[in-house]
Design an enzyme around this catalytic site. Sequence first.
Site: not given
Ligand code: ARG
Length: 462
Positions: A110, A277, A283, A285, A290, A317
């Site tokens: 995390n 084109s 043409k 373009n 665009e 998380y």
């Molecule tokens: N692949 C996960 C993400 O992009 C990584 C973190 C994963 N953490 C977990 N506790 N599963 O967020």
Amino acid sequence: MAQLWGGRFTKGTDEAVKEFNDSLPFDQRLYREDIRGSIAHARMLGIQGIISPEDSAKIEEGLNGILADIESGALTFEGGYEDIHSFVEAHLTDRIGEAGKRLHTGRSRNDQVALDMKLYTRRKAEEIREDVLGLLEVLADLMEKHIGTYMPGFTHLQKAQPTTLAHHLGAYFEMFRRDVTRLNDTIVRMNECPLGAGAMAGTTYPLDREYTAEALSFDRPTRNSMDSVSDRDYLIEFLSDLSLIMMHLSRFSEELILWNSNEYRFVEMDDAFSTGSSIMPQKKNPDICELVRGKTGRVYGDLVSLLTTMKAIPLAYNKDMQEDKEPAFDAIDTAQSCVRLFAQMLSTVTFREDVMRRSAVLGFTNATDAADYLVGKGVPFRDAHGIIGRIVLYCIERNESIDDLSLEELRSFSPVFDEDIYDAISLETCVEKRLTAGAPGSDAMRDEISESRRWLDSQIKE
Ligand code: ARG
């Protein structure tokens, strides 16, 4: 394929679930950041005596080897690993054994992924900032070149008052200047290191978060560990910066498309930046413009996608946050290629000065100045407005400009007209007399350009 977990499971993961859950196909682009973060973490673990100095050195060497092999193509992202973190750790352990398994001490994926994304985003924000500065250089050069290129200015897409190409381009200079300052702000705010936040509640190991923050060139470690792993504000902020950049590019593109049209013919696109084109041989373009205009919607979509993903995630998380990557990467790739290509295209556009000038002469862009002339002769502005309006109507019926009328004709509308009217409403006078700060008159424009140049120099760091 080694997984980072599994001890408490009695069954393997369902194939479809694995495919659904894995992020390696898209987070593999974070390999540099992941390795860089791991090296800083391993060094810190060694210094703090959490792992032995020998293990720390082995880990660093192993990680550098993995980095070199990925870059040379010797190591590919095959093997069905869950994410970039698992991929790197598994290869490390394969290469150096036991020590590799100590790398993740005091760390969670995390805080690891939060760090990787921040490092990546910061790098890209700095790159795109440079790209926008490059575009600003192109604009400043063009402005310098076109101080005397007269053209009509528009409101409601109707000819309004005469101006110069330098002045028109200067408006875009201001937009992109603001974009650079916005990126500067975003970079300052994102520059705090989440490493050491762990899964959400920090760790009992004596980590030195100041050390890793400094080693990774952050201003400081983040504060609250729950916020550290669940914050994606910096991504949203960055994507909104990119959305504004795209909006500016899109408006500019729209104008170039109009100016390139058979009706305006103000610009000629370089052959290298246009397409043809398959059926209509005549043409040429303006596809780059665009596409930039079209891709703007895509970047807005990425921003809204991220905002929506984040709106109901409880702390800290949650796996929803893995969905930050594809939109963020898409917006970054899209905006970066648009800024770069647009700058190149702009530097190759030919501005048809003769056509622009003719367009400024026709279309009564000097009507305000004609009214101001009458004011100078003592006529109240509201009356002057009415008189010139009637003259314009008279001219439209005859397909003439105000300048084409004889003094006699002019006097039939107001007796105060004199010989000096012709000079007062010439294109040169209309532009050159506009000298308030920010106006198109050459002297005002030159001041604006030198200020812009000074600012550009101040932004080119190191
Ligand atoms: N692949 C996960 C993400 O992009 C990584 C973190 C994963 N953490 C977990 N506790 N599963 O967020």
